[in-house]
Design a protein around this motif. Structure first.
Motif, PDB file in Angstrom:
ATOM      1  N   MET A 137       0.857  -1.178   0.000  1.00 50.59           N
ATOM      2  CA  MET A 137       0.000   0.000   0.000  1.00 50.59           C
ATOM      3  C   MET A 137       0.893   1.227   0.000  1.00 50.59           C
ATOM      4  O   MET A 137       2.078   1.141   0.326  1.00 50.59           O
ATOM      5  N   ASP A 138       0.321   2.358  -0.393  1.00 49.96           N
ATOM      6  CA  ASP A 138       1.079   3.601  -0.422  1.00 49.96           C
ATOM      7  C   ASP A 138       1.616   3.897   0.982  1.00 49.96           C
ATOM      8  O   ASP A 138       0.888   3.801   1.966  1.00 49.96           O
ATOM      9  N   LYS A 139       2.874   4.290   1.055  1.00 48.93           N
ATOM     10  CA  LYS A 139       3.512   4.497   2.355  1.00 48.93           C
ATOM     11  C   LYS A 139       2.973   5.720   3.098  1.00 48.93           C
ATOM     12  O   LYS A 139       3.174   5.851   4.299  1.00 48.93           O
ATOM     13  N   ASN A 140       2.270   6.602   2.382  1.00 45.42           N
ATOM     14  CA  ASN A 140       1.752   7.818   3.010  1.00 45.42           C
ATOM     15  C   ASN A 140       0.242   7.945   2.991  1.00 45.42           C
ATOM     16  O   ASN A 140      -0.305   8.824   3.642  1.00 45.42           O
ATOM     17  N   ASP A 141      -0.442   7.079   2.233  1.00 46.71           N
ATOM     18  CA  ASP A 141      -1.879   7.245   2.056  1.00 46.71           C
ATOM     19  C   ASP A 141      -2.531   5.887   1.812  1.00 46.71           C
ATOM     20  O   ASP A 141      -2.486   5.358   0.701  1.00 46.71           O
ATOM     21  N   GLU A 142      -3.152   5.326   2.845  1.00 46.32           N
ATOM     22  CA  GLU A 142      -3.727   3.983   2.723  1.00 46.32           C
ATOM     23  C   GLU A 142      -4.919   3.925   1.774  1.00 46.32           C
ATOM     24  O   GLU A 142      -5.324   2.850   1.347  1.00 46.32           O
ATOM     25  N   GLY A 143      -5.492   5.080   1.400  1.00 42.36           N
ATOM     26  CA  GLY A 143      -6.630   5.084   0.486  1.00 42.36           C
ATOM     27  C   GLY A 143      -6.255   5.240  -0.974  1.00 42.36           C
ATOM     28  O   GLY A 143      -7.119   5.236  -1.846  1.00 42.36           O
ATOM     29  N   ARG A 144      -4.976   5.337  -1.260  1.00 42.88           N
ATOM     30  CA  ARG A 144      -4.508   5.523  -2.645  1.00 42.88           C
ATOM     31  C   ARG A 144      -4.433   4.165  -3.334  1.00 42.88           C
ATOM     32  O   ARG A 144      -3.427   3.461  -3.258  1.00 42.88           O
ATOM     33  N   ARG A 145      -5.466   3.787  -4.041  1.00 46.13           N
ATOM     34  CA  ARG A 145      -5.595   2.439  -4.603  1.00 46.13           C
ATOM     35  C   ARG A 145      -4.600   2.120  -5.706  1.00 46.13           C
ATOM     36  O   ARG A 145      -4.368   0.953  -6.010  1.00 46.13           O
ATOM     37  N   SER A 146      -4.003   3.118  -6.321  1.00 49.73           N
ATOM     38  CA  SER A 146      -3.028   2.863  -7.391  1.00 49.73           C
ATOM     39  C   SER A 146      -1.838   2.059  -6.882  1.00 49.73           C
ATOM     40  O   SER A 146      -1.127   1.438  -7.658  1.00 49.73           O
ATOM     41  N   HIS A 147      -1.632   2.051  -5.571  1.00 53.25           N
ATOM     42  CA  HIS A 147      -0.494   1.357  -4.986  1.00 53.25           C
ATOM     43  C   HIS A 147      -0.897   0.082  -4.245  1.00 53.25           C
ATOM     44  O   HIS A 147      -0.118  -0.476  -3.494  1.00 53.25           O
ATOM     45  N   TYR A 148      -2.131  -0.364  -4.452  1.00 51.74           N
ATOM     46  CA  TYR A 148      -2.553  -1.676  -3.944  1.00 51.74           C
ATOM     47  C   TYR A 148      -1.989  -2.705  -4.927  1.00 51.74           C
ATOM     48  O   TYR A 148      -2.545  -2.945  -5.997  1.00 51.74           O
ATOM     49  N   LEU A 149      -0.883  -3.269  -4.581  1.00 54.29           N
ATOM     50  CA  LEU A 149      -0.144  -4.203  -5.425  1.00 54.29           C
ATOM     51  C   LEU A 149       0.293  -5.388  -4.582  1.00 54.29           C
ATOM     52  O   LEU A 149       0.196  -5.354  -3.353  1.00 54.29           O
ATOM     53  N   THR A 150       0.802  -6.424  -5.231  1.00 49.79           N
ATOM     54  CA  THR A 150       1.329  -7.585  -4.524  1.00 49.79           C
ATOM     55  C   THR A 150       2.639  -8.011  -5.165  1.00 49.79           C
ATOM     56  O   THR A 150       2.697  -8.213  -6.377  1.00 49.79           O
ATOM     57  N   VAL A 151       3.666  -8.120  -4.346  1.00 42.76           N
ATOM     58  CA  VAL A 151       4.930  -8.715  -4.785  1.00 42.76           C
ATOM     59  C   VAL A 151       4.786 -10.211  -4.543  1.00 42.76           C
ATOM     60  O   VAL A 151       4.423 -10.635  -3.445  1.00 42.76           O
ATOM     61  N   ASN A 152       5.074 -11.009  -5.560  1.00 41.82           N
ATOM     62  CA  ASN A 152       4.826 -12.450  -5.484  1.00 41.82           C
ATOM     63  C   ASN A 152       6.004 -13.211  -6.071  1.00 41.82           C
ATOM     64  O   ASN A 152       6.325 -13.034  -7.243  1.00 41.82           O
ATOM     65  N   PHE A 153       6.661 -14.029  -5.234  1.00 39.37           N
ATOM     66  CA  PHE A 153       7.757 -14.870  -5.711  1.00 39.37           C
ATOM     67  C   PHE A 153       7.821 -16.113  -4.827  1.00 39.37           C
ATOM     68  O   PHE A 153       7.099 -16.222  -3.842  1.00 39.37           O
ATOM     69  N   GLN A 154       8.651 -17.069  -5.213  1.00 38.67           N
ATOM     70  CA  GLN A 154       8.783 -18.317  -4.473  1.00 38.67           C
ATOM     71  C   GLN A 154      10.251 -18.644  -4.252  1.00 38.67           C
ATOM     72  O   GLN A 154      11.109 -18.230  -5.024  1.00 38.67           O
TER      73      GLN A 154
END
Length: 195
Positions: A137-154
């Motif tokens: 999530m955005d480090k300064n704004d939890e409502g900024r949906r553009s930064h709702y992402l997932t880092v995914n690795f194994q």
């Protein structure tokens, strides 16, 4: 007690085209993880986890923060951030949670990137090759949906039953063609400014 770290793993993904359209600014996703011996494995039920938390969590927080900042190019360029932990099958979910849900761990990262929001997280149990999924999530704004992402690795050989995987994630940028609005627009439409 120092953590028995078997190895660290880094993951970097750069997205240049999304949805068939060139990204105005490429999105960079970064993950760093430490694979370590679970300090509570083989000891049965441990009532007080705090001695190991105080000894291990700050070391992991400092190490992983240093690595992710080096890859990103500094804390100021990191926009989205998160954390995750996976406990091997001989441990408890509480063991994974113990090392990441403490300020002894998270404050290293939070301060280094100048964040105002909490660190999004996952914690689970699994075996080798369990996906490391770090919600951001955005480090300064939890409502900024553009930064709702997932880092995914194994990690092919981790965690072993008596191990933990502890990870941090970051984004440099948000989703390339963000077009779903932000939480504040929904609240305004719904007439709920407190939501």
């Amino acid at each position: 007690m120092r953590p028995a770290i078997r190895k660290t793993v880094t993951y970097v993904e750069n997205t240049f085209i999304e949805g068939g359209k060139e990204a105005p600014t490429p999105l960079r996703l970064i993950g760093v993880a430490a694979v370590l011996t679970n300090p509570w494995a083989g000891r049965g039920f441990v009532e007080d986890l705090s001695p190991e938390i105080r000894a291990v969590a700050p070391v992991l927080g400092e190490l992983l923060t240093r690595e992710i900042l080096e890859i990103a190019g500094g804390g100021d360029v990191i926009e989205g951030y998160g954390k995750a932990a996976i406990c091997g099958t001989a441990g408890e979910i509480e063991h994974a949670s113990a090392l990441i849900h403490t300020l002894h761990f998270g404050n290293h990262y939070r301060r280094a990137v100048g964040a105002k929001t909490y660190l999004a997280f996952t914690n689970l149990r699994g075996g080798p090759n369990t996906p490391v999924m770090i919600p951001l999530m955005d480090k300064n704004d939890e409502g900024r949906r553009s930064h709702y992402l997932t880092v995914n690795f194994q990690i092919a050989d981790a965690p072993a039953p008596d191990e933990l995987v502890v990870a941090l994630g970051a984004s440099v940028g948000g989703r390339p063609h963000h077009r779903i609005g932000d939480r504040y627009q929904d609240l305004k439409e719904l007439g709920d400014l407190h939501g």
